[in-house]
Design a protein around this motif. Structure first.
Motif, short mmCIF file in Angstrom:
data_model
loop_
_atom_site.label_atom_id
_atom_site.label_comp_id
_atom_site.label_asym_id
_atom_site.label_seq_id
_atom_site.Cartn_x
_atom_site.Cartn_y
_atom_site.Cartn_z
N ALA A 25 0.83 -1.22 0.00
CA ALA A 25 0.00 0.00 0.00
C ALA A 25 0.86 1.26 0.00
CB ALA A 25 -0.93 0.00 1.22
N SER A 26 1.89 1.29 0.83
CA SER A 26 2.70 2.51 0.92
C SER A 26 3.55 2.73 -0.33
CB SER A 26 3.56 2.51 2.18
OG SER A 26 4.46 1.44 2.19
N ALA A 27 4.05 1.67 -0.95
CA ALA A 27 4.81 1.82 -2.20
C ALA A 27 3.90 2.36 -3.30
CB ALA A 27 5.44 0.50 -2.61
N THR A 28 2.67 1.91 -3.33
CA THR A 28 1.70 2.40 -4.31
C THR A 28 1.42 3.88 -4.09
OG1 THR A 28 0.70 0.20 -4.42
CG2 THR A 28 -0.63 2.05 -5.23
N VAL A 29 1.19 4.27 -2.85
CA VAL A 29 0.93 5.67 -2.53
C VAL A 29 2.14 6.54 -2.84
CG1 VAL A 29 0.50 7.28 -0.62
CG2 VAL A 29 -0.89 5.22 -0.86
N ALA A 30 3.33 6.04 -2.54
CA ALA A 30 4.55 6.79 -2.83
C ALA A 30 4.65 7.08 -4.32
CB ALA A 30 5.79 6.02 -2.35
N PHE A 33 2.02 9.70 -5.46
CA PHE A 33 2.38 11.06 -5.07
C PHE A 33 3.80 11.43 -5.49
CE2 PHE A 33 -1.19 10.19 -2.30
CZ PHE A 33 -1.89 11.39 -2.36
N SER A 34 4.28 10.80 -6.54
CA SER A 34 5.66 11.01 -6.98
C SER A 34 5.94 12.44 -7.44
CB SER A 34 6.02 10.03 -8.10
OG SER A 34 5.19 10.24 -9.23
N GLU A 35 4.93 13.17 -7.82
CA GLU A 35 5.11 14.55 -8.28
C GLU A 35 5.16 15.55 -7.12
OE1 GLU A 35 5.76 15.26 -11.50
OE2 GLU A 35 5.66 13.08 -11.81
N GLU A 36 4.82 15.10 -5.93
CA GLU A 36 4.81 15.97 -4.76
C GLU A 36 6.24 16.18 -4.23
OE1 GLU A 36 2.11 17.50 -3.55
OE2 GLU A 36 0.81 16.53 -5.02
N GLU A 37 6.37 17.15 -3.36
CA GLU A 37 7.65 17.37 -2.68
C GLU A 37 7.98 16.12 -1.85
OE1 GLU A 37 9.76 19.95 -2.80
OE2 GLU A 37 8.49 20.95 -4.29
N SER A 38 9.26 15.91 -1.61
CA SER A 38 9.71 14.71 -0.88
C SER A 38 9.10 14.62 0.51
CB SER A 38 11.23 14.70 -0.77
OG SER A 38 11.80 14.61 -2.05
N TYR A 39 8.99 15.74 1.21
CA TYR A 39 8.42 15.69 2.57
C TYR A 39 6.93 15.38 2.54
CZ TYR A 39 6.50 20.43 2.05
OH TYR A 39 5.79 21.52 1.63
N SER A 43 5.35 11.95 4.08
CA SER A 43 4.30 12.07 5.09
C SER A 43 3.05 11.28 4.70
CB SER A 43 3.93 13.55 5.29
OG SER A 43 5.05 14.25 5.78
N TYR A 44 2.59 11.40 3.47
CA TYR A 44 1.42 10.64 3.03
C TYR A 44 1.69 9.14 3.10
CZ TYR A 44 -1.12 14.70 1.23
OH TYR A 44 -1.80 15.88 1.11
N THR A 45 2.87 8.76 2.69
CA THR A 45 3.22 7.35 2.68
C THR A 45 3.23 6.77 4.09
OG1 THR A 45 4.53 7.71 0.68
CG2 THR A 45 4.94 5.70 1.87
N VAL A 46 3.77 7.50 5.04
CA VAL A 46 3.81 7.03 6.42
C VAL A 46 2.39 6.93 7.00
CG1 VAL A 46 4.52 7.64 8.77
CG2 VAL A 46 6.17 7.74 6.91
N ARG A 103 11.45 5.47 9.33
CA ARG A 103 10.77 5.33 8.02
C ARG A 103 10.69 6.66 7.29
NH1 ARG A 103 8.25 4.52 3.78
NH2 ARG A 103 6.42 3.24 3.47
N TRP A 104 10.22 7.68 7.97
CA TRP A 104 10.05 8.99 7.34
C TRP A 104 11.40 9.53 6.88
CZ3 TRP A 104 11.55 13.97 7.13
CH2 TRP A 104 10.71 14.85 6.45
N TYR A 105 12.38 9.48 7.78
CA TYR A 105 13.70 10.02 7.45
C TYR A 105 14.33 9.27 6.27
CZ TYR A 105 18.61 11.09 7.46
OH TYR A 105 19.86 11.45 7.05
N LEU A 106 14.30 7.93 6.29
CA LEU A 106 14.92 7.16 5.20
C LEU A 106 14.23 7.41 3.87
CD1 LEU A 106 15.68 3.73 6.91
CD2 LEU A 106 17.32 5.47 6.16
#
Length: 150
Positions: A25-30, A33-39, A43-46, A103-106
């Motif tokens: 699920a989180s890889a899919t969401v990542a 949201f690939s066009e969004e800023e990294s932070y 955040s959405y992925t976490v 997780r968030w930091y990495l």
């Protein structure tokens, strides 16, 4: 096999299955949201990771432990259930704080290195899961969750 070891195996099985479901699920969401800023992506992925993990884990934990708190007369042993819920929640809580920060930091770090979002999410998820599993197992041992079964 001792009952407490069997309980640790069931706990770890539930954690691993829940992490695998959350990983997908989180890889899919990542990636979505690939066009969004990294932070923002991190955040959405976490958030999705957290939600999917705890939903899956709660269901699996309930299925494996529903008979454990039944008294011979069919009623629920509410005292033991409350004690064990406090122990499992505190064990998972300690692990979750460590997991979420790692997780968030990495993921943020890998995204700033321009990894593909789903790859950044997957690597961060797997590394954080290892740290989480160690923390939760140590916490469960420390809180003596399965002591009454030995």
């Amino acid at each position: 096999m001792k009952t407490s070891y069997r309980e640790y195996l069931k706990l770890n099985k539930n954690l691993i299955i829940s992490f695998l479901v959350a990983l997908i699920a989180s890889a899919t969401v990542a990636q979505l949201f690939s066009e969004e800023e990294s932070y923002v992506n991190s955040s959405y992925t976490v958030i999705v990771d957290f939600t999917v993990f705890y939903s899956s884990f709660s269901i699996l934990f309930y299925i494996d432990n529903r008979k454990r708190y039944r008294l011979p007369d069919g009623k629920t042993d509410n005292n033991q259930l409350k004690k064990d819920l406090v122990k499992i929640i505190s064990s998972l809580g300690v692990g979750e704080i460590i997991y979420m920060a790692t997780r968030w930091y990495l993921q943020y770090y890998f995204l700033t290195l321009e990894y593909e979002p789903y790859i950044a999410s997957t690597i961060a998820h797997l590394a954080s899961t290892l740290v989480y599993m160690i923390a939760v197992n140590l916490s469960v041992k420390f809180t003596r969750l399965y002591k009454h079964d030995a």
